[in-house]
Enzyme design. Structure first.
Site, mmCIF file in Angstrom:
data_model
loop_
_atom_site.group_PDB
_atom_site.id
_atom_site.type_symbol
_atom_site.label_atom_id
_atom_site.label_comp_id
_atom_site.label_asym_id
_atom_site.label_seq_id
_atom_site.Cartn_x
_atom_site.Cartn_y
_atom_site.Cartn_z
ATOM 1 N N ASP A 189 -1.744 -1.700 4.642
ATOM 2 C CA ASP A 189 -2.387 -1.251 3.400
ATOM 3 C C ASP A 189 -3.850 -0.828 3.613
ATOM 4 O O ASP A 189 -4.730 -1.213 2.837
ATOM 5 C CB ASP A 189 -2.362 -2.354 2.336
ATOM 6 C CG ASP A 189 -1.026 -3.059 2.222
ATOM 7 O OD1 ASP A 189 0.003 -2.412 2.493
ATOM 8 O OD2 ASP A 189 -1.010 -4.243 1.857
ATOM 9 N N GLU A 195 4.733 1.792 -5.276
ATOM 10 C CA GLU A 195 3.486 1.033 -5.177
ATOM 11 C C GLU A 195 2.462 1.865 -4.400
ATOM 12 O O GLU A 195 2.679 3.038 -4.099
ATOM 13 C CB GLU A 195 3.738 -0.295 -4.453
ATOM 14 C CG GLU A 195 4.258 -0.120 -3.041
ATOM 15 C CD GLU A 195 4.785 -1.401 -2.420
ATOM 16 O OE1 GLU A 195 5.023 -2.374 -3.157
ATOM 17 O OE2 GLU A 195 4.975 -1.415 -1.186
#
Length: 331
Positions: free
Chosen positions: A45, A214
């Site tokens: 991420d 997401e």
């Protein structure tokens, strides 16, 4: 002898964190490259940004949720040689956070650095969600800014995770976030202590495009808003990134297509990314995580970088994921 050794240790100079590069040994005459992954360790991420003359990457420490209790950061002057800044924040400095610190996003404002993060893998009725931490330097240490989550409830079906702080051309800051296949956008107060309602009185607007899962990210190019997100399962080989384009950060966003995905010859699970632009140039990079070939542990993710290219019409071209990475790029 023991006392002399102890005295020598005390007298030794304090050295800065080591710089390292994953660059493969180049053949004679070949240009140096960053190599992929960019630095050792399991990290996911990644948010990449620029502060002054330094590139920075803020990733999730990729481990089981109960071990995700801190974050590291990495800096570089050229995209090739990276310095690790360990434990810029941890749950000891955020009393309401206990596990699953995820997907940091950072902005600089008024000589301070504000780090937005998710914590606790929160569900309805639980304590957790999106928090804010603050520091005087990009490497921290960061301390809890509010003493509570900024967003701690479920709105429009979006789990409060995977937050991205976006500054528009007019100076307004937005927070774009959401898991569970729903994405919200909300306006931030100038001091980041809370949220501002939109003109119609609503605080959260859903901007979920087709196939969104997401990991939202947004940037501006040529007066257009490019909205990007991750699709598929984060622990699976098919994790990937798609995008849409609109004239406003509020959309509407119509999915254009997928631009980042696995390459069975290089790596799997390529997703949850960020984008950086070289200041003053139409040169772009995508920073993302992926899983090494043959490794099926969902937490074994590494941070990588490759070029992001646009065609003459402004469409993002499919990214070729590489082991070589990118050439040095000074700021």
């Amino acid at each position: 002898m023991k006392h002399l050794l102890f005295a020598a240790i005390l007298a030794a100079p304090l050295l800065p964190p080591p710089a390292f590069s994953q660059t493969p040994s180049p053949k004679q005459g070949s240009p140096i490259r960053s190599g992929n992954p960019l630095f050792p360790g399991w990290y996911a991420d990644p948010e990449a940004t620029i502060f002054g003359k330094q590139y920075w990457i803020y990733p999730t420490y990729s481990a089981p949720y109960n071990e995700q209790v801190f974050m590291d950061a990495f800096s570089s002057s050229d995209l090739v040689h990276w310095t690790k800044h360990p434990r810029i924040i941890d749950t000891a400095s955020v009393k309401w956070a206990r596990r699953a610190m995820w997907a940091p996003s950072i902005v600089q404002k008024d000589q301070r650095y504000y780090l937005f993060f998710g914590a606790n893998d929160v569900h309805e009725g639980e304590v957790g969600g999106i928090g804010v931490a603050v520091a005087d330097r990009p490497e921290g240490p960061f301390r809890d800014y509010l003493g509570k989550p900024l967003i701690g409830s479920i709105h429009n079906g979006a789990q409060p995770i995977d937050q991205f702080a976006f500054r528009d051309a007019d100076g307004q800051y937005y927070l774009i976030y959401g898991g569970w296949s729903h994405c919200n956008i909300t306006r931030l107060k100038p001091d980041f202590t809370g949220l501002l309602p939109f003109a119609d009185g609503s605080t959260f607007k859903e901007i979920t495009p087709e196939h969104y899962v997401e990991g939202p990210f947004m940037f501006r190019r040529g007066g257009k808003y490019y909205f990007m997100w991750s699709e598929g399962g984060w622990g699976l080989p098919d994790y990937s990134v798609a995008y849409a384009v609109a004239d406003s950060p509020l959309g509407p966003f119509q999915r254009v297509g997928k631009i980042l995905q696995q390459d069975p010859a290089v790596a799997t699970g390529a997703g949850h990314h960020s984008v950086i632009q070289v200041p003053g140039k139409d040169e772009w990079y995508i920073v993302y995580h992926r899983r090494p070939l043959g490794d099926t542990n969902r937490n074994h993710r590494v941070t990588c970088i490759d070029k992001l290219v646009f065609d003459a019409q402004g469409r993002i071209q499919p990214v070729k994921i590489t082991t070589e990475g990118v050439a040095p790029q000074k700021l």
